[in-house]
Design a protein around this motif. Structure first.
Motif: not given
Length: 852
Positions: A801-813, A825-839
């Motif tokens: 997923v691209r960044h803008n599309k992820l934010i759009e879908e996230l706000i919708k959910q 949102i940016k903090q949580r993305i960085e947190d999940l990258i650090e925890k290796e849920y996404l890259k």
């Protein structure tokens, strides 16, 4: 006598004898033959034009025309007829131009037109054979149509449209007079003249049925141009009134009259053009300025003022429904979506909505209410009731003025949601509200009131079941709240406090309502229907603890009765699983038990120790709770105590802390016969320091509860020396011999932490502030988890997923729970990258991949 006919009549050829007789004398000169015949025909046509047809013979005239056509004089006959009619029309034209009076001129033109059409019918009947043979073969206009064409060219358009322009000018002048409010007597003449102009069509070969007519080429453009100028000047005249109400009323009235007028005069092709012109100039170009006029000049803010004023003023103002209805109709004429109305309506509703907190505060102050802070119970109940009354007013207005238009009502809902949530700050007076918290406070207050033997009078209802009214109003307001997770956290906090501070294990709706139905259960079921049970998971678990506590209490009492245990205090147990209950209430639960070093900071009174020990034995018996720890927390709950004062014996309900303090003053010695000595005979006195040493109650809580039972006028169970509001270390306390109360049952209310704080410690955080911070902290932590979970769900289903599309879908959910900030949102993305849920993608940093 010539029978009347038209170009549609069926042609019947003459008898053969007629033809034969006409061919006798074939040696005669053809030229003489035509001139004789034409002399007769021209004389007959002239008499027809003079309305003198009584002596004419249709058969003779027809035969003359028939013979001329047969002898190939059709062209000459056709041209002569045209010349004769032209000459006649030119003479009549001069007669028309000599008339100066407008009405007489209109009447004369109509008469001339009608007579010309009638004469052309007679001439067409005479020249029927000419139409059939010559006109058809040479593709000429039929005689009747030729007459119309000649009338147009020689009467209307001759000499640069001299008569035509006069007709157009006079008709427009008459319509203009009528537009200005004058009564005219030429209405029928106008209609007939316009019908005449429509029949004057530019011929195309043999067909006069199609093509532009004189009305379209000359009258319509001039009329529309004149109307444009008139509409502009009229609208400017309305604007110069500088009153929105007058503009709306006068514009609406004129448009209604104009529609009726032009619907009568104009053809269907011109009607919509003029309507669009009128709508654009009078409405579309001006209406926004009119709506935006300030209150003094009666714009939309003025028309909506009664909606706000009627909430706080007993003298109900009349709604400006007439103006609003006209406004709705006018805007609907050029915009079926009512975009402008919705935009300005939303702005005005938000502007009114942000005034509500100040109005509520002022209203409470005028009523003598001391607690007017925006997080107080009085403010919460008043503000929410005010918002809901405002909604009732504005929706009623919408139904009556805007025909309950769904898109308009949707705008009202969005506007209310904005000022309740985000736009609820009045910058001028610096008043802000926290809607999720205030709704929780509101519901907490009414749940407590409904749990009492007689329901609160604060909930007005025509039915006997005030509970339904309360629930419906609460759910109605909840739908306006955007941050439902914040409401859930605040409601969980109040839910816990209601249970921990209530007298029994649960509250039940009183007999006036649904007997036997647990109030909290009812509210939870309604909230579950609105928000979903998943979002209420913690509260549901807390509610299970409440049920479990009730069952455990019943089992314990059965155990005591079975084993005939004596001298034990009656317990109503409240057992909470600390992982599910708010941290603000459970964070220090271990501090009331022995520490790791064996020290005990809090001391239970000896009157309660046997009961505590007995329950602990029951709790751990049978190994059913071996894997659980049990901690006693005196900061919640209450004690019922029977105390005999010199005046009478009272049944007093107070907090656990207050009860522990009062037990220090219980009689300690007995008489010779074994009866206890009266506590008042013992005359026991204890200093503040001694009370703190004997109980171990935290300083802030101890001072609050001493104020409750020794300072508060209505519940002064103790006497404090010296009698001051503040509690100091050197103060001395003893039983109040003079305590009296009008009722045997007395409830001691605990003073708030803010009012009990000493001036020197005013800057320290109160218990309420710490609790509020804890709630906000829980909300923030919960949002982090929810955003993380939503991101993982999206990535798991999309993988890339691209960044803008992820934010759009996230706000919708998350829209039904809260509005996540971009920073979060940016903090949580960085947190999940650090925890290796996404890259991140190696080539595109704005693209994320799910790590399975």
């Amino acid at each position: 006598m010539i029978p009347s006919g038209s170009r549609r009549s069926k042609i019947r050829p003459p008898r053969k004898s007629l033809v034969s007789s006409s061919l006798d004398g074939s040696n005669s000169d053809p030229t003489v033959d035509f001139e004789k015949s034409w002399s007769i025909l021209s004389s007959a046509i002239t008499q027809i034009q003079s309305k003198n047809v009584s002596n004419l013979s249709y058969e003779q005239l027809y035969r003359k025309a028939y013979v001329l056509v047969l002898r190939k004089y059709g062209a000459k006959l056709y041209d002569n007829v045209a010349s004769l009619i032209t000459h006649h029309l030119l003479v009549r034209r001069d007669h028309l131009l000599a008339i100066s009076d407008h009405e007489d001129f209109m009447k004369a033109v109509i008469l001339e037109w009608d007579e010309h059409l009638q004469s052309m019918k007679f001439v067409s009947d005479v020249l029927m054979y000419l139409n059939r043979v010559y006109v058809k073969e040479h593709k000429k206009l039929l005689i009747y149509d030729l007459g119309i064409e000649l009338f147009k060219d020689n009467v209307i358009k001759h000499n640069h449209d001299e008569v035509g322009r006069k007709i157009v000018d006079i008709v427009i002048q008459e319509i203009t007079r009528n537009r200005k409010g004058e009564v005219i007597t030429t209405t029928m003449y106008i209609t007939k003249l316009i019908n005449m102009l429509e029949l004057l069509v530019e011929s195309a070969g043999t067909d006069i049925q199609y093509g532009e007519n004189y009305f379209q080429t000359m009258f319509e453009p001039t009329f529309l141009q004149n109307s444009e100028t008139f509409f502009y000047n009229l609208s400017q005249e309305f604007v110069n009134y500088n009153l929105g109400s007058r503009y709306i009323r006068e514009a609406g009235q004129f448009i209604k009259e104009e529609e009726s007028r032009i619907n009568f005069y104009l053809p269907s092709s011109t009607y919509p053009k003029l309507i669009d012109l009128m709508n654009n100039i009078i409405i579309k170009d001006k209406i926004d300025d009119i709506i935006s006029l300030p209150y003094e000049q009666q714009g939309l803010s003025y028309w909506l003022q009664p909606v706000l004023g009627n909430i706080f003023d007993d003298r109900q103002s009349t709604h400006h429904l007439a103006e609003l209805r006209i406004l709705y109709e006018l805007i609907g004429r050029f915009d079926s979506e009512y975009q402008l109305l919705r935009l300005r309506l939303k702005e005005n509703i938000i502007a009114q909505g942000i005034q509500l907190p100040e109005f509520v505060k002022t209203s409470l102050q005028n009523a003598g209410e001391k607690k007017t802070a925006t997080n107080s119970t009085a403010f919460a109940t008043k503000w929410i009731d005010t918002v809901l009354r405002y909604r009732e007013q504005i929706m009623k207005l919408s139904a009556e003025a805007f025909a309950s238009n769904p898109i308009v009502e949707q705008t009202i809902t969005y506007a209310m949601r904005d000022f309740i949530n985000g736009s609820g700050t009045n910058r001028k007076n610096n008043i802000s509200v926290n809607a999720p918290e205030l709704l929780s406070v509101y519901m907490d207050y009414y749940i407590k009131q409904l749990g009492k033997p007689s329901p609160s009078k604060d909930i007005s209802t025509s039915s006997s079941d005030s509970t339904d009214v309360f629930v419906n109003r609460s759910i109605q307001f909840l739908r306006y709240i955007k941050d439902k997770d914040a409401f859930e956290a605040n409601y969980a906090n109040h839910f816990a406090k209601r249970f921990l501070n209530s007298k029994g294990a649960s509250q039940t709706i009183n007999a006036n309502n649904k007997l036997g139905v647990d109030l909290e259960e009812l509210i939870l079921s309604k909230l579950g229907e609105e928000m979903g049970t998943t979002s209420l998971d913690k509260i549901i678990k807390m509610n299970k603890d409440i049920k479990s506590s009730k069952d455990t209490t019943a089992e314990y009492k059965k155990h005591i009765s079975k084993n005939q245990k004596q001298n034990l205090v009656d317990l109503e147990l409240k057992i909470c699983n600390v992982t599910d209950w708010p941290k603000s209430m459970t964070k220090d639960y271990k501090s009331f038990s022995k520490s790791d070093t064996g020290e005990v900071s809090f001391l239970w009174p000896k009157q309660l120790r046997n009961t505590i020990r007995e329950f602990e034995e029951f709790w751990f018996s049978g190994k059913k709770n071996d894997n659980k720890s049990l901690y006693w927390s005196p900061k919640f709950g209450s004690i019922d105590m029977r105390i005999t004062y010199p005046s009478r014996t009272y049944e007093i309900n107070m907090s656990t802390y207050a009860g522990i303090i009062m037990l220090l003053f219980a009689p300690q010695s007995s008489n010779a016969d074994g009866t206890m000595v009266s506590a008042f005979d013992e005359q026991k006195e204890l200093t503040y320091d001694e009370i703190q040493e004997l109980t171990g109650i935290p300083e802030a809580d101890l001072k609050r509860h001493l104020q409750s039972i020794a300072v508060a006028p209505r519940s002064r169970l103790l006497i404090k020396k010296p009698m001051t509001k503040e509690v100091n270390n050197t103060d001395v306390f003893k039983l109040n011999e003079n305590f009296k109360s009008p009722s045997i049952k007395v409830k001691v209310l605990t003073v708030s932490a803010s009012s009990s704080a000493a001036p020197s410690k005013a800057k320290q955080k109160t218990e309420q502030e710490e609790e509020a911070e804890e709630v906000q902290s829980n909300i923030a932590e919960g949002r982090k988890l929810e955003v993380n979970a939503a991101i993982v769900r999206i990535m798991k289903s999309r993988h890339t997923v691209r960044h803008n599309k992820l934010i759009e879908e996230l706000i919708k959910q998350l829209a039904n729970r809260f509005q996540p900030s971009i920073i979060l949102i940016k903090q949580r993305i960085e947190d999940l990258i650090e925890k290796e849920y996404l890259k991140r993608d190696d080539d595109d940093k704005n693209t994320y991949h799910y790590v399975a």
